[in-house]
Design a protein around this motif. Structure first.
Motif, PDB file in Angstrom:
ATOM      1  N   TRP A  27       0.827  -1.210   0.000  1.00 28.95           N
ATOM      2  CA  TRP A  27       0.000   0.000   0.000  1.00 28.95           C
ATOM      3  C   TRP A  27       0.859   1.256   0.000  1.00 28.95           C
ATOM      4  O   TRP A  27       0.495   2.259  -0.625  1.00 28.95           O
ATOM      5  CB  TRP A  27      -1.007   0.008   1.147  1.00 28.95           C
ATOM      6  CG  TRP A  27      -0.421  -0.147   2.517  1.00 28.95           C
ATOM      7  CD1 TRP A  27      -0.309  -1.313   3.236  1.00 28.95           C
ATOM      8  CD2 TRP A  27       0.132   0.879   3.352  1.00 28.95           C
ATOM      9  NE1 TRP A  27       0.284  -1.068   4.454  1.00 28.95           N
ATOM     10  CE2 TRP A  27       0.558   0.268   4.550  1.00 28.95           C
ATOM     11  CE3 TRP A  27       0.298   2.250   3.210  1.00 28.95           C
ATOM     12  CZ2 TRP A  27       1.133   0.980   5.601  1.00 28.95           C
ATOM     13  CZ3 TRP A  27       0.885   2.969   4.249  1.00 28.95           C
ATOM     14  CH2 TRP A  27       1.284   2.334   5.426  1.00 28.95           C
ATOM     15  N   ALA A  31       1.223   3.992  -3.053  1.00 25.57           N
ATOM     16  CA  ALA A  31       0.976   5.417  -2.798  1.00 25.57           C
ATOM     17  C   ALA A  31       2.142   6.271  -3.303  1.00 25.57           C
ATOM     18  O   ALA A  31       1.934   7.355  -3.849  1.00 25.57           O
ATOM     19  CB  ALA A  31       0.754   5.665  -1.307  1.00 25.57           C
ATOM     20  N   LYS A  37       0.020  11.409  -3.062  1.00 22.95           N
ATOM     21  CA  LYS A  37       0.194  11.652  -1.621  1.00 22.95           C
ATOM     22  C   LYS A  37       1.665  11.817  -1.245  1.00 22.95           C
ATOM     23  O   LYS A  37       1.997  12.600  -0.366  1.00 22.95           O
ATOM     24  CB  LYS A  37      -0.422  10.474  -0.858  1.00 22.95           C
ATOM     25  CG  LYS A  37      -0.519  10.653   0.614  1.00 22.95           C
ATOM     26  CD  LYS A  37      -1.739  11.451   0.974  1.00 22.95           C
ATOM     27  CE  LYS A  37      -1.988  11.374   2.465  1.00 22.95           C
ATOM     28  NZ  LYS A  37      -3.072  12.223   2.876  1.00 22.95           N
ATOM     29  N   LYS A  67      -1.765   3.558   7.550  1.00 21.10           N
ATOM     30  CA  LYS A  67      -2.947   3.375   6.718  1.00 21.10           C
ATOM     31  C   LYS A  67      -4.084   2.977   7.647  1.00 21.10           C
ATOM     32  O   LYS A  67      -4.044   1.928   8.284  1.00 21.10           O
ATOM     33  CB  LYS A  67      -2.719   2.297   5.669  1.00 21.10           C
ATOM     34  CG  LYS A  67      -3.924   2.056   4.782  1.00 21.10           C
ATOM     35  CD  LYS A  67      -3.658   0.965   3.777  1.00 21.10           C
ATOM     36  CE  LYS A  67      -4.891   0.664   2.963  1.00 21.10           C
ATOM     37  NZ  LYS A  67      -4.732  -0.563   2.194  1.00 21.10           N
ATOM     38  N   GLU A  68      -5.081   3.845   7.723  1.00 25.24           N
ATOM     39  CA  GLU A  68      -6.208   3.600   8.616  1.00 25.24           C
ATOM     40  C   GLU A  68      -7.227   2.684   7.945  1.00 25.24           C
ATOM     41  O   GLU A  68      -7.127   2.397   6.755  1.00 25.24           O
ATOM     42  CB  GLU A  68      -6.831   4.922   9.029  1.00 25.24           C
ATOM     43  CG  GLU A  68      -5.802   5.774   9.768  1.00 25.24           C
ATOM     44  CD  GLU A  68      -6.383   6.989  10.418  1.00 25.24           C
ATOM     45  OE1 GLU A  68      -7.500   6.889  10.974  1.00 25.24           O
ATOM     46  OE2 GLU A  68      -5.726   8.027  10.394  1.00 25.24           O
ATOM     47  N   ASP A  70     -10.135   3.106   6.888  1.00 24.78           N
ATOM     48  CA  ASP A  70     -10.866   3.659   5.746  1.00 24.78           C
ATOM     49  C   ASP A  70      -9.965   3.873   4.530  1.00 24.78           C
ATOM     50  O   ASP A  70     -10.399   4.398   3.512  1.00 24.78           O
ATOM     51  CB  ASP A  70     -11.553   4.969   6.125  1.00 24.78           C
ATOM     52  CG  ASP A  70     -10.574   6.074   6.514  1.00 24.78           C
ATOM     53  OD1 ASP A  70      -9.340   5.857   6.482  1.00 24.78           O
ATOM     54  OD2 ASP A  70     -11.050   7.179   6.856  1.00 24.78           O
ATOM     55  N   GLY A  71      -8.684   3.468   4.633  1.00 25.76           N
ATOM     56  CA  GLY A  71      -7.749   3.586   3.518  1.00 25.76           C
ATOM     57  C   GLY A  71      -6.962   4.877   3.505  1.00 25.76           C
ATOM     58  O   GLY A  71      -6.054   5.053   2.700  1.00 25.76           O
ATOM     59  N   ASP A  72      -7.287   5.820   4.401  1.00 28.12           N
ATOM     60  CA  ASP A  72      -6.568   7.087   4.458  1.00 28.12           C
ATOM     61  C   ASP A  72      -5.130   6.839   4.919  1.00 28.12           C
ATOM     62  O   ASP A  72      -4.897   6.082   5.861  1.00 28.12           O
ATOM     63  CB  ASP A  72      -7.272   8.052   5.413  1.00 28.12           C
ATOM     64  CG  ASP A  72      -6.657   9.436   5.386  1.00 28.12           C
ATOM     65  OD1 ASP A  72      -6.312   9.904   4.279  1.00 28.12           O
ATOM     66  OD2 ASP A  72      -6.526  10.048   6.468  1.00 28.12           O
ATOM     67  N   ILE A  73      -4.175   7.474   4.248  1.00 29.56           N
ATOM     68  CA  ILE A  73      -2.767   7.337   4.604  1.00 29.56           C
ATOM     69  C   ILE A  73      -2.282   8.674   5.144  1.00 29.56           C
ATOM     70  O   ILE A  73      -2.516   9.724   4.543  1.00 29.56           O
ATOM     71  CB  ILE A  73      -1.927   6.912   3.389  1.00 29.56           C
ATOM     72  CG1 ILE A  73      -2.384   5.547   2.885  1.00 29.56           C
ATOM     73  CG2 ILE A  73      -0.441   6.868   3.751  1.00 29.56           C
ATOM     74  CD1 ILE A  73      -1.693   5.091   1.611  1.00 29.56           C
ATOM     75  N   SER A  74      -1.616   8.636   6.299  1.00 35.74           N
ATOM     76  CA  SER A  74      -1.091   9.847   6.910  1.00 35.74           C
ATOM     77  C   SER A  74       0.205   9.517   7.637  1.00 35.74           C
ATOM     78  O   SER A  74       0.668   8.375   7.596  1.00 35.74           O
ATOM     79  CB  SER A  74      -2.118  10.446   7.879  1.00 35.74           C
ATOM     80  OG  SER A  74      -2.431   9.521   8.901  1.00 35.74           O
TER      81      SER A  74
END
Length: 89
Positions: A27, A31, A37, A67-68, A70-74
Motif C-alpha cells: 500500500w 501510494a 500523496k 494506513k487507517e 478507511d484507507g486514508d494514509i497519513s
C-alpha cells in the motif's frame, strides 16, 4: 461531565528509515508510485500538502506512515505514534 476513551482501532503502519531499498508494504509502495500523496526527491520521501505555498513536507527517519481502516494514509512522528498505538502480536 462525561468522560470518553478512544475506540479500539487497528491500523497498518510502516516506520520510515530513509532506506528506499528496504521492503515496504504494498500500500505504501503504491501510494509513492501514484505520486498523489507522496513523492520521492533524490533519496528523500516527501508528503504532498496540496498547498503550493507550503510545498512538500520531508518525511524524517523514524516517522510512521499509517494506513487507517478507511484507507486514508497519513504520518505520525515516532513519539506521538508510540504514545497512541501498540504492536499487536
Amino acid at each position: 461531565m462525561a468522560s470518553y476513551a478512544r475506540k479500539p482501532q487497528t491500523i497498518e503502519a510502516h516506520q520510515w528509515n530513509g532506506d528506499i531499498t528496504e521492503k515496504m508494504p504494498e500500500w505504501l509502495y503504491d501510494a509513492i508510485m501514484e505520486g498523489d500523496k507522496f513523492v520521492m526527491k533524490g533519496r528523500g520521501l516527501f508528503m504532498r500538502t496540496g498547498e503550493e505555498a507550503e510545498g512538500d513536507v520531508f518525511i524524517d527517519d523514524g516517522t510512521y506512515i499509517i494506513k487507517e481502516g478507511d484507507g486514508d494514509i497519513s504520518t505520525r512522528n515516532r513519539c506521538i505514534f508510540e504514545s497512541e498505538w501498540y504492536l499487536l502480536k
